[in-house]
Design a protein around this motif. Structure first.
Motif, PDB file in Angstrom:
ATOM      1  N   HIS A 196       0.588  39.123  98.437  1.00  0.00           N
ATOM      2  CA  HIS A 196       0.987  37.681  98.248  1.00  0.00           C
ATOM      3  C   HIS A 196      -0.303  36.798  98.390  1.00  0.00           C
ATOM      4  O   HIS A 196      -1.177  37.069  98.805  1.00  0.00           O
ATOM      5  CB  HIS A 196       1.801  37.532  99.679  1.00  0.00           C
ATOM      6  CG  HIS A 196       2.475  36.338  99.789  1.00  0.00           C
ATOM      7  ND1 HIS A 196       2.042  35.154 100.282  1.00  0.00           N
ATOM      8  CD2 HIS A 196       3.528  35.780  99.094  1.00  0.00           C
ATOM      9  CE1 HIS A 196       2.549  34.190 100.378  1.00  0.00           C
ATOM     10  NE2 HIS A 196       3.597  34.569  99.601  1.00  0.00           N
ATOM     11  N   ASP A 203       0.676  43.779 105.647  1.00  0.00           N
ATOM     12  CA  ASP A 203       1.413  42.585 105.227  1.00  0.00           C
ATOM     13  C   ASP A 203       2.648  43.296 105.071  1.00  0.00           C
ATOM     14  O   ASP A 203       3.233  43.740 104.023  1.00  0.00           O
ATOM     15  CB  ASP A 203       1.051  41.855 104.110  1.00  0.00           C
ATOM     16  CG  ASP A 203       2.087  40.776 103.693  1.00  0.00           C
ATOM     17  OD1 ASP A 203       2.903  40.586 104.326  1.00  0.00           O
ATOM     18  OD2 ASP A 203       1.718  39.886 102.837  1.00  0.00           O
ATOM     19  N   THR A 261       5.947  40.811  97.274  1.00  0.00           N
ATOM     20  CA  THR A 261       6.993  39.874  96.865  1.00  0.00           C
ATOM     21  C   THR A 261       7.553  39.849  95.633  1.00  0.00           C
ATOM     22  O   THR A 261       8.814  39.840  95.613  1.00  0.00           O
ATOM     23  CB  THR A 261       6.069  38.509  96.629  1.00  0.00           C
ATOM     24  OG1 THR A 261       4.971  38.514  97.889  1.00  0.00           O
ATOM     25  CG2 THR A 261       6.946  37.161  96.984  1.00  0.00           C
ATOM     26  N   HIS A 268      11.957  35.368 109.555  1.00  0.00           N
ATOM     27  CA  HIS A 268      12.903  34.586 108.760  1.00  0.00           C
ATOM     28  C   HIS A 268      13.256  35.263 107.370  1.00  0.00           C
ATOM     29  O   HIS A 268      13.607  34.812 106.594  1.00  0.00           O
ATOM     30  CB  HIS A 268      12.327  32.997 108.698  1.00  0.00           C
ATOM     31  CG  HIS A 268      10.947  32.921 107.812  1.00  0.00           C
ATOM     32  ND1 HIS A 268      10.125  32.100 108.456  1.00  0.00           N
ATOM     33  CD2 HIS A 268      10.387  33.665 107.280  1.00  0.00           C
ATOM     34  CE1 HIS A 268       9.012  32.059 107.879  1.00  0.00           C
ATOM     35  NE2 HIS A 268       9.260  32.948 106.904  1.00  0.00           N
ATOM     36  N   LYS A 269      12.823  36.698 107.381  1.00  0.00           N
ATOM     37  CA  LYS A 269      13.411  37.462 106.128  1.00  0.00           C
ATOM     38  C   LYS A 269      14.128  38.584 106.571  1.00  0.00           C
ATOM     39  O   LYS A 269      15.284  37.995 107.010  1.00  0.00           O
ATOM     40  CB  LYS A 269      11.988  38.101 105.646  1.00  0.00           C
ATOM     41  CG  LYS A 269      11.206  36.975 104.778  1.00  0.00           C
ATOM     42  CD  LYS A 269      10.133  37.699 104.091  1.00  0.00           C
ATOM     43  CE  LYS A 269       9.154  36.691 103.228  1.00  0.00           C
ATOM     44  NZ  LYS A 269       8.831  35.208 103.485  1.00  0.00           N
ATOM     45  N   ALA A 306       5.588  41.500 105.763  1.00  0.00           N
ATOM     46  CA  ALA A 306       6.400  40.105 106.010  1.00  0.00           C
ATOM     47  C   ALA A 306       7.803  40.620 105.465  1.00  0.00           C
ATOM     48  O   ALA A 306       8.694  40.186 106.313  1.00  0.00           O
ATOM     49  CB  ALA A 306       5.825  39.109 104.887  1.00  0.00           C
ATOM     50  N   THR A 338       0.174  46.135 101.369  1.00  0.00           N
ATOM     51  CA  THR A 338       1.667  45.281 101.840  1.00  0.00           C
ATOM     52  C   THR A 338       2.700  46.292 101.687  1.00  0.00           C
ATOM     53  O   THR A 338       2.655  47.085 101.052  1.00  0.00           O
ATOM     54  CB  THR A 338       1.538  44.476 100.252  1.00  0.00           C
ATOM     55  OG1 THR A 338       0.537  43.659 100.117  1.00  0.00           O
ATOM     56  CG2 THR A 338       2.893  43.566 100.567  1.00  0.00           C
ATOM     57  N   SER A 343       7.633  39.056 108.909  1.00  0.00           N
ATOM     58  CA  SER A 343       8.367  37.752 109.055  1.00  0.00           C
ATOM     59  C   SER A 343       9.836  38.039 109.626  1.00  0.00           C
ATOM     60  O   SER A 343      10.494  38.911 109.321  1.00  0.00           O
ATOM     61  CB  SER A 343       8.734  37.362 107.585  1.00  0.00           C
ATOM     62  OG  SER A 343       7.591  36.459 107.082  1.00  0.00           O
TER      63      SER A 343
HETATM   64  C1  LIG Z   1       4.551  40.016 100.954  1.00  0.00           C
HETATM   65  C2  LIG Z   1       4.717  38.817 101.689  1.00  0.00           C
HETATM   66  N1  LIG Z   1       3.669  38.141 102.502  1.00  0.00           N
HETATM   67  C3  LIG Z   1       3.447  36.884 102.801  1.00  0.00           C
HETATM   68  C4  LIG Z   1       4.443  36.086 102.461  1.00  0.00           C
HETATM   69  C5  LIG Z   1       4.481  34.644 102.993  1.00  0.00           C
HETATM   70  O1  LIG Z   1       5.472  34.414 104.041  1.00  0.00           O
HETATM   71  P1  LIG Z   1       5.730  32.864 104.477  1.00  0.00           P
HETATM   72  O2  LIG Z   1       6.574  32.373 103.417  1.00  0.00           O
HETATM   73  O3  LIG Z   1       6.758  33.289 105.523  1.00  0.00           O
HETATM   74  O4  LIG Z   1       4.593  32.187 104.719  1.00  0.00           O
HETATM   75  C6  LIG Z   1       5.701  36.397 101.635  1.00  0.00           C
HETATM   76  C7  LIG Z   1       6.662  35.555 101.549  1.00  0.00           C
HETATM   77  O5  LIG Z   1       7.530  35.697 100.594  1.00  0.00           O
HETATM   78  C8  LIG Z   1       5.677  37.702 101.329  1.00  0.00           C
HETATM   79  O6  LIG Z   1       6.769  38.206 100.531  1.00  0.00           O
END
Ligand SMILES: Cc1ncc(COP(=O)(O)O)c(C=O)c1O
Length: 403
Positions: free
Chosen positions: A153, A218, A198, A249-250, A220, A194, A247
Protein backbone atom coordinates in the motif's frame (compact mmCIF):
# COMPACT_ATOMS: atom_id res chain seq x y z
CA UNK A 1 -29.68 34.04 35.18
CA UNK A 2 -27.89 30.85 34.08
CA UNK A 3 -29.54 28.96 31.20
CA UNK A 4 -28.15 25.82 29.54
CA UNK A 5 -27.43 26.17 25.83
CA UNK A 6 -30.45 24.55 24.13
CA UNK A 7 -28.28 23.08 21.36
CA UNK A 8 -26.95 20.61 23.91
CA UNK A 9 -30.39 19.12 24.77
CA UNK A 10 -31.89 17.32 21.79
CA UNK A 11 -35.45 16.92 23.15
CA UNK A 12 -37.07 15.08 20.23
CA UNK A 13 -34.36 16.16 17.75
CA UNK A 14 -32.72 12.74 17.86
CA UNK A 15 -36.06 11.07 17.05
CA UNK A 16 -36.23 13.35 14.05
CA UNK A 17 -32.70 12.35 13.05
CA UNK A 18 -33.69 8.66 13.27
CA UNK A 19 -36.86 9.29 11.29
CA UNK A 20 -34.82 10.96 8.55
CA UNK A 21 -32.27 8.12 8.61
CA UNK A 22 -35.06 5.75 7.62
CA UNK A 23 -36.71 8.12 5.16
CA UNK A 24 -34.53 11.08 4.15
CA UNK A 25 -36.31 14.20 3.02
CA UNK A 26 -36.23 14.58 -0.76
CA UNK A 27 -35.64 18.27 -0.25
CA UNK A 28 -33.17 19.16 -2.98
CA UNK A 29 -32.52 22.70 -1.84
CA UNK A 30 -28.95 23.72 -2.63
CA UNK A 31 -26.61 24.35 0.28
CA UNK A 32 -25.35 27.91 0.73
CA UNK A 33 -22.01 28.49 -0.95
CA UNK A 34 -20.88 30.98 1.69
CA UNK A 35 -21.12 30.78 5.46
CA UNK A 36 -24.69 31.78 6.38
CA UNK A 37 -24.95 34.81 8.61
CA UNK A 38 -27.83 33.33 10.63
CA UNK A 39 -28.44 29.67 11.25
CA UNK A 40 -31.48 27.71 10.04
CA UNK A 41 -32.03 26.06 13.42
CA UNK A 42 -31.25 22.44 14.26
CA UNK A 43 -34.35 20.74 12.87
CA UNK A 44 -34.37 22.61 9.57
CA UNK A 45 -30.61 21.94 9.18
CA UNK A 46 -31.26 18.22 9.78
CA UNK A 47 -34.02 18.14 7.19
CA UNK A 48 -32.00 20.03 4.66
CA UNK A 49 -28.90 17.91 5.15
CA UNK A 50 -30.72 14.57 5.11
CA UNK A 51 -31.30 14.80 1.37
CA UNK A 52 -27.62 15.51 0.79
CA UNK A 53 -25.82 13.44 3.44
CA UNK A 54 -28.10 10.39 3.31
CA UNK A 55 -29.40 10.77 -0.23
CA UNK A 56 -25.99 11.54 -1.73
CA UNK A 57 -24.10 8.71 -0.04
CA UNK A 58 -22.61 5.58 -1.61
CA UNK A 59 -24.89 2.70 -0.54
CA UNK A 60 -22.33 0.31 0.94
CA UNK A 61 -24.91 -2.23 2.10
CA UNK A 62 -26.88 -2.44 -1.17
CA UNK A 63 -27.39 -5.89 -2.75
CA UNK A 64 -24.86 -5.08 -5.50
CA UNK A 65 -22.26 -3.22 -3.43
CA UNK A 66 -18.96 -5.04 -3.91
CA UNK A 67 -16.47 -2.39 -5.01
CA UNK A 68 -14.25 -1.37 -2.12
CA UNK A 69 -12.77 -2.30 1.24
CA UNK A 70 -15.47 -0.16 2.89
CA UNK A 71 -18.08 -2.31 4.65
CA UNK A 72 -21.55 -1.20 5.68
CA UNK A 73 -21.61 -0.83 9.46
CA UNK A 74 -23.82 -2.89 11.82
CA UNK A 75 -26.47 -0.80 13.56
CA UNK A 76 -25.01 -1.31 17.02
CA UNK A 77 -22.03 0.78 15.87
CA UNK A 78 -24.38 3.61 14.88
CA UNK A 79 -25.64 3.68 18.47
CA UNK A 80 -22.08 3.67 19.82
CA UNK A 81 -21.05 6.42 17.38
CA UNK A 82 -23.91 8.52 18.73
CA UNK A 83 -22.88 7.87 22.32
CA UNK A 84 -19.27 8.63 21.43
CA UNK A 85 -20.19 11.93 19.76
CA UNK A 86 -22.33 12.87 22.78
CA UNK A 87 -19.49 12.12 25.22
CA UNK A 88 -16.51 13.26 23.11
CA UNK A 89 -13.97 11.38 25.23
CA UNK A 90 -10.30 12.03 24.54
CA UNK A 91 -8.09 8.94 24.59
CA UNK A 92 -5.09 11.20 25.11
CA UNK A 93 -5.90 11.52 28.82
CA UNK A 94 -7.35 8.80 31.00
CA UNK A 95 -9.07 11.57 32.98
CA UNK A 96 -11.00 12.59 29.85
CA UNK A 97 -11.91 9.03 28.95
CA UNK A 98 -12.13 6.89 32.10
CA UNK A 99 -14.30 4.08 30.70
CA UNK A 100 -13.21 4.48 27.06
CA UNK A 101 -9.58 3.86 28.08
CA UNK A 102 -10.67 0.63 29.79
CA UNK A 103 -12.73 -0.29 26.72
CA UNK A 104 -9.64 0.10 24.52
CA UNK A 105 -7.56 -2.06 26.87
CA UNK A 106 -10.27 -4.71 26.92
CA UNK A 107 -10.62 -4.87 23.13
CA UNK A 108 -6.83 -4.98 22.75
CA UNK A 109 -6.65 -7.80 25.32
CA UNK A 110 -9.32 -9.68 23.37
CA UNK A 111 -7.72 -9.26 19.96
CA UNK A 112 -3.94 -9.17 20.40
CA UNK A 113 -3.61 -12.94 21.15
CA UNK A 114 -4.98 -13.74 17.66
CA UNK A 115 -1.94 -11.93 16.26
CA UNK A 116 0.58 -13.18 18.86
CA UNK A 117 1.21 -9.59 19.97
CA UNK A 118 1.50 -8.13 23.48
CA UNK A 119 -0.61 -5.01 22.92
CA UNK A 120 -0.75 -1.73 21.05
CA UNK A 121 -3.19 1.09 20.49
CA UNK A 122 -5.99 2.27 18.26
CA UNK A 123 -5.37 4.83 15.55
CA UNK A 124 -7.35 6.49 12.80
CA UNK A 125 -6.50 4.04 10.00
CA UNK A 126 -3.88 1.67 8.71
CA UNK A 127 -1.92 4.47 7.03
CA UNK A 128 -1.17 5.65 10.56
CA UNK A 129 -0.81 2.08 11.87
CA UNK A 130 1.82 1.36 9.18
CA UNK A 131 3.60 4.64 9.88
CA UNK A 132 3.69 3.81 13.60
CA UNK A 133 5.02 0.28 13.03
CA UNK A 134 7.78 1.55 10.72
CA UNK A 135 8.57 4.40 13.13
CA UNK A 136 9.04 1.83 15.93
CA UNK A 137 11.25 -0.23 13.58
CA UNK A 138 13.48 2.80 13.04
CA UNK A 139 13.67 4.00 16.63
CA UNK A 140 13.43 0.75 18.61
CA UNK A 141 15.48 -1.48 16.30
CA UNK A 142 17.54 1.07 14.36
CA UNK A 143 16.56 -0.11 10.87
CA UNK A 144 18.10 1.90 8.06
CA UNK A 145 15.74 1.00 5.21
CA UNK A 146 12.43 -0.57 4.36
CA UNK A 147 11.94 -3.50 1.98
CA UNK A 148 8.47 -4.31 0.71
CA UNK A 149 6.76 -5.62 -2.41
CA UNK A 150 5.69 -3.59 -5.41
CA UNK A 151 2.09 -4.32 -4.41
CA UNK A 152 2.43 -2.76 -0.93
CA UNK A 153 0.00 0.00 0.00
CA UNK A 154 1.15 3.54 -0.75
CA UNK A 155 1.20 4.27 2.99
CA UNK A 156 4.47 2.30 3.21
CA UNK A 157 6.11 4.70 0.76
CA UNK A 158 4.51 7.65 2.55
CA UNK A 159 5.91 6.42 5.87
CA UNK A 160 9.41 6.07 4.42
CA UNK A 161 9.24 9.59 3.03
CA UNK A 162 8.11 10.97 6.39
CA UNK A 163 10.66 8.96 8.38
CA UNK A 164 13.56 9.61 6.00
CA UNK A 165 14.07 5.88 5.33
CA UNK A 166 15.25 4.41 2.05
CA UNK A 167 12.62 2.18 0.38
CA UNK A 168 13.29 -0.83 -1.79
CA UNK A 169 10.38 -2.46 -3.66
CA UNK A 170 10.72 -6.12 -4.58
CA UNK A 171 8.75 -7.52 -7.56
CA UNK A 172 5.75 -9.77 -7.02
CA UNK A 173 5.13 -13.25 -8.41
CA UNK A 174 2.17 -14.32 -10.57
CA UNK A 175 -0.06 -14.53 -7.50
CA UNK A 176 0.75 -10.94 -6.56
CA UNK A 177 2.86 -12.00 -3.56
CA UNK A 178 6.34 -10.68 -2.77
CA UNK A 179 8.84 -12.74 -4.75
CA UNK A 180 11.16 -14.27 -2.10
CA UNK A 181 13.80 -15.01 -4.73
CA UNK A 182 14.42 -11.29 -5.23
CA UNK A 183 14.96 -10.20 -1.64
CA UNK A 184 18.07 -8.18 -0.80
CA UNK A 185 20.05 -8.55 2.43
CA UNK A 186 17.69 -7.68 5.28
CA UNK A 187 20.16 -7.29 8.17
CA UNK A 188 19.50 -3.57 8.64
CA UNK A 189 16.00 -3.51 7.15
CA UNK A 190 12.39 -3.39 8.15
CA UNK A 191 10.59 -5.92 5.97
CA UNK A 192 6.96 -4.91 5.38
CA UNK A 193 4.83 -7.88 4.34
CA UNK A 194 1.23 -7.42 3.29
CA UNK A 195 -1.56 -9.76 4.36
CA UNK A 196 -4.18 -8.85 1.77
CA UNK A 197 -2.79 -6.41 -0.80
CA UNK A 198 -5.02 -3.53 -1.81
CA UNK A 199 -5.35 -4.46 -5.48
CA UNK A 200 -5.56 -8.25 -5.45
CA UNK A 201 -5.83 -9.36 -1.80
CA UNK A 202 -2.58 -11.35 -2.07
CA UNK A 203 -0.88 -12.55 1.10
CA UNK A 204 2.91 -12.23 1.08
CA UNK A 205 4.87 -15.30 2.27
CA UNK A 206 4.61 -14.91 6.02
CA UNK A 207 7.34 -17.51 6.53
CA UNK A 208 9.64 -14.52 5.86
CA UNK A 209 8.59 -13.01 9.19
CA UNK A 210 11.77 -12.80 11.27
CA UNK A 211 14.13 -12.70 8.26
CA UNK A 212 14.79 -8.97 8.76
CA UNK A 213 15.88 -6.82 11.69
CA UNK A 214 12.19 -5.90 12.10
CA UNK A 215 9.13 -7.33 10.35
CA UNK A 216 5.95 -5.29 10.09
CA UNK A 217 2.88 -7.05 8.70
CA UNK A 218 0.35 -4.79 7.02
CA UNK A 219 -2.78 -6.84 7.73
CA UNK A 220 -5.06 -3.83 7.21
CA UNK A 221 -7.43 -5.86 5.08
CA UNK A 222 -7.00 -9.55 5.89
CA UNK A 223 -6.04 -9.33 9.59
CA UNK A 224 -9.55 -10.21 10.87
CA UNK A 225 -9.24 -13.62 9.13
CA UNK A 226 -7.31 -14.58 12.28
CA UNK A 227 -10.67 -14.88 14.05
CA UNK A 228 -11.94 -17.44 11.53
CA UNK A 229 -11.27 -21.10 12.34
CA UNK A 230 -11.47 -21.89 8.60
CA UNK A 231 -9.13 -19.16 7.35
CA UNK A 232 -6.86 -18.18 10.24
CA UNK A 233 -4.11 -20.46 8.87
CA UNK A 234 -3.73 -18.23 5.81
CA UNK A 235 -1.97 -15.76 8.09
CA UNK A 236 0.23 -18.28 9.93
CA UNK A 237 3.56 -16.70 10.75
CA UNK A 238 2.09 -13.29 11.61
CA UNK A 239 2.46 -14.13 15.31
CA UNK A 240 6.26 -13.80 15.02
CA UNK A 241 6.12 -10.27 13.51
CA UNK A 242 7.46 -7.29 15.46
CA UNK A 243 4.45 -5.14 14.57
CA UNK A 244 1.12 -5.59 12.86
CA UNK A 245 -1.43 -3.13 11.39
CA UNK A 246 -5.10 -4.14 11.24
CA UNK A 247 -7.96 -1.93 10.07
CA UNK A 248 -11.12 -2.24 12.14
CA UNK A 249 -13.00 -0.14 9.57
CA UNK A 250 -12.50 -2.86 6.96
CA UNK A 251 -13.23 -6.50 7.94
CA UNK A 252 -14.26 -5.70 11.52
CA UNK A 253 -17.14 -3.69 9.98
CA UNK A 254 -16.44 -0.55 12.05
CA UNK A 255 -17.22 3.08 11.30
CA UNK A 256 -14.18 5.10 10.26
CA UNK A 257 -11.65 6.00 11.67
CA UNK A 258 -10.65 2.76 13.33
CA UNK A 259 -7.47 0.67 13.16
CA UNK A 260 -5.02 -1.04 15.48
CA UNK A 261 -1.25 -1.08 15.58
CA UNK A 262 0.07 -4.01 17.59
CA UNK A 263 3.54 -4.85 18.89
CA UNK A 264 5.21 -8.07 19.96
CA UNK A 265 7.44 -6.22 22.43
CA UNK A 266 5.09 -3.53 23.65
CA UNK A 267 7.41 -1.88 26.14
CA UNK A 268 10.26 -1.20 23.75
CA UNK A 269 7.94 -0.19 20.91
CA UNK A 270 6.00 2.20 23.13
CA UNK A 271 9.23 3.71 24.43
CA UNK A 272 10.21 4.43 20.82
CA UNK A 273 6.93 6.11 19.81
CA UNK A 274 6.01 8.03 23.01
CA UNK A 275 6.36 11.65 24.01
CA UNK A 276 5.93 13.16 27.42
CA UNK A 277 4.51 16.67 27.47
CA UNK A 278 4.49 18.25 30.93
CA UNK A 279 0.70 18.50 30.88
CA UNK A 280 0.12 14.77 30.41
CA UNK A 281 -0.26 12.29 33.26
CA UNK A 282 1.04 9.54 30.95
CA UNK A 283 3.17 9.77 27.82
CA UNK A 284 1.34 10.26 24.52
CA UNK A 285 1.86 7.03 22.59
CA UNK A 286 1.89 6.97 18.79
CA UNK A 287 1.31 9.46 15.98
CA UNK A 288 -1.97 11.03 17.05
CA UNK A 289 -2.53 13.36 19.97
CA UNK A 290 -6.25 13.59 20.71
CA UNK A 291 -7.98 10.39 19.69
CA UNK A 292 -11.61 9.30 19.55
CA UNK A 293 -12.97 6.32 21.48
CA UNK A 294 -13.03 4.12 18.35
CA UNK A 295 -12.67 1.05 20.57
CA UNK A 296 -16.21 1.53 21.92
CA UNK A 297 -18.12 0.58 18.73
CA UNK A 298 -15.73 -2.35 18.24
CA UNK A 299 -16.30 -3.44 21.84
CA UNK A 300 -20.05 -3.36 21.23
CA UNK A 301 -19.73 -5.33 17.98
CA UNK A 302 -17.50 -7.98 19.53
CA UNK A 303 -19.77 -8.25 22.56
CA UNK A 304 -22.88 -8.56 20.39
CA UNK A 305 -21.42 -10.97 17.82
CA UNK A 306 -18.62 -12.79 19.68
CA UNK A 307 -15.69 -14.29 17.77
CA UNK A 308 -18.14 -16.60 16.03
CA UNK A 309 -20.24 -13.74 14.68
CA UNK A 310 -17.22 -11.99 13.15
CA UNK A 311 -15.89 -15.28 11.74
CA UNK A 312 -19.25 -16.30 10.33
CA UNK A 313 -19.52 -13.02 8.37
CA UNK A 314 -15.97 -13.20 7.06
CA UNK A 315 -16.35 -16.88 6.14
CA UNK A 316 -19.57 -15.99 4.30
CA UNK A 317 -17.78 -13.22 2.37
CA UNK A 318 -14.87 -15.53 1.49
CA UNK A 319 -17.44 -18.04 0.14
CA UNK A 320 -19.17 -15.34 -1.92
CA UNK A 321 -15.85 -14.30 -3.46
CA UNK A 322 -15.25 -17.95 -4.42
CA UNK A 323 -18.70 -18.23 -6.00
CA UNK A 324 -18.05 -15.10 -8.03
CA UNK A 325 -14.66 -16.46 -9.13
CA UNK A 326 -16.34 -19.74 -10.18
CA UNK A 327 -18.84 -17.83 -12.33
CA UNK A 328 -16.11 -15.72 -13.93
CA UNK A 329 -14.01 -18.80 -14.68
CA UNK A 330 -17.00 -20.50 -16.31
CA UNK A 331 -17.80 -17.49 -18.48
CA UNK A 332 -16.34 -17.49 -21.98
CA UNK A 333 -16.31 -13.70 -22.00
CA UNK A 334 -14.47 -12.91 -18.78
CA UNK A 335 -10.90 -13.61 -17.73
CA UNK A 336 -10.10 -14.19 -14.04
CA UNK A 337 -6.70 -12.82 -12.96
CA UNK A 338 -6.33 -15.48 -10.25
CA UNK A 339 -8.35 -17.27 -7.57
CA UNK A 340 -9.27 -14.89 -4.71
CA UNK A 341 -6.94 -15.24 -1.71
CA UNK A 342 -8.75 -12.92 0.71
CA UNK A 343 -12.15 -12.08 -0.75
CA UNK A 344 -10.90 -9.91 -3.65
CA UNK A 345 -11.54 -10.85 -7.28
CA UNK A 346 -9.70 -9.31 -10.21
CA UNK A 347 -10.93 -9.95 -13.75
CA UNK A 348 -11.58 -8.31 -17.12
CA UNK A 349 -13.71 -8.75 -20.23
CA UNK A 350 -12.03 -10.71 -23.03
CA UNK A 351 -13.56 -8.82 -25.95
CA UNK A 352 -14.06 -5.32 -24.60
CA UNK A 353 -12.54 -2.84 -22.17
CA UNK A 354 -12.93 -2.87 -18.40
CA UNK A 355 -14.15 0.74 -18.52
CA UNK A 356 -16.99 -0.20 -20.93
CA UNK A 357 -17.98 -3.17 -18.78
CA UNK A 358 -18.19 -1.01 -15.65
CA UNK A 359 -20.41 1.53 -17.41
CA UNK A 360 -23.03 -1.21 -17.83
CA UNK A 361 -23.08 -2.08 -14.14
CA UNK A 362 -24.65 -0.39 -11.11
CA UNK A 363 -22.39 2.19 -9.46
CA UNK A 364 -20.58 0.70 -6.48
CA UNK A 365 -20.62 -2.85 -7.83
CA UNK A 366 -17.02 -2.95 -9.03
CA UNK A 367 -13.86 -0.89 -8.82
CA UNK A 368 -10.73 -1.09 -10.97
CA UNK A 369 -7.05 -1.75 -10.42
CA UNK A 370 -4.03 -1.49 -12.68
CA UNK A 371 -1.71 -4.50 -12.92
CA UNK A 372 1.31 -4.49 -15.23
CA UNK A 373 -0.11 -1.44 -16.98
CA UNK A 374 -3.52 -3.04 -17.70
CA UNK A 375 -6.80 -2.01 -16.11
CA UNK A 376 -8.75 -4.84 -14.48
CA UNK A 377 -12.11 -4.91 -12.75
CA UNK A 378 -11.98 -5.61 -9.02
CA UNK A 379 -14.55 -6.74 -6.48
CA UNK A 380 -14.01 -6.66 -2.73
CA UNK A 381 -16.20 -8.82 -0.49
CA UNK A 382 -16.81 -6.41 2.37
CA UNK A 383 -20.60 -6.25 2.35
CA UNK A 384 -22.29 -9.20 4.13
CA UNK A 385 -25.65 -8.21 2.60
CA UNK A 386 -24.50 -8.46 -1.02
CA UNK A 387 -26.74 -10.64 -3.24
CA UNK A 388 -24.10 -12.64 -5.12
CA UNK A 389 -26.63 -14.25 -7.49
CA UNK A 390 -27.76 -10.79 -8.55
CA UNK A 391 -24.13 -9.63 -8.96
CA UNK A 392 -23.29 -12.67 -11.13
CA UNK A 393 -26.46 -12.19 -13.19
CA UNK A 394 -25.70 -8.49 -13.80
CA UNK A 395 -22.04 -9.16 -14.57
CA UNK A 396 -22.72 -11.95 -17.06
CA UNK A 397 -25.46 -9.92 -18.75
CA UNK A 398 -23.16 -6.89 -19.04
CA UNK A 399 -20.31 -9.00 -20.44
CA UNK A 400 -22.67 -10.47 -23.09
CA UNK A 401 -24.03 -7.03 -24.06
CA UNK A 402 -20.58 -5.60 -24.15
CA UNK A 403 -18.96 -8.19 -26.42
C1 LIG B 1 -3.19 -3.16 2.48
C2 LIG B 1 -3.56 -1.80 2.97
N1 LIG B 1 -2.76 -1.19 3.87
C3 LIG B 1 -3.03 0.03 4.34
C4 LIG B 1 -4.16 0.70 3.94
C5 LIG B 1 -4.43 2.08 4.47
O1 LIG B 1 -5.51 2.05 5.33
P1 LIG B 1 -6.36 3.36 5.69
O2 LIG B 1 -7.10 3.72 4.45
O3 LIG B 1 -7.19 2.86 6.82
O4 LIG B 1 -5.41 4.42 6.12
C6 LIG B 1 -5.02 0.11 3.02
C7 LIG B 1 -6.24 0.79 2.56
O5 LIG B 1 -6.98 0.34 1.75
C8 LIG B 1 -4.70 -1.17 2.52
O6 LIG B 1 -5.47 -1.77 1.59
Amino acid sequence: MWMPDPSYSPHDGLNKALELLVSPSDDSVDLPLTLPESGLGDIRALELLSGHVLGGAAQLGSPTSLAHMDPPTPWITWAMALWNARLNQNMLHEMSSPFATQAEMLVLNWLTPYFGMQGGHFCAGSTIANLTGIWAARDAAGVKRVVTSQAAHLSVEKSCRLLGLELLKVPVDRQGCLDCGQLPNLDDACLVLTAGTTATGAVDPLNLVGAAKWTHVDAAWAGPLRLSRSHSGRLNGIEAADSVAVSAHKWFFQPKDSALVLFRNLESANAAVSFNGGYLAKPNVGVQGSRSAAAVPLLATLLAWGREGVAQRIDHLMRLADLLADAIEKSDRLELWGRPQTGINVFRPMYSSTARLLLKLPPGMLSTCVLDGNTWARSVAANPSVDIDLVVERLLAASREDA
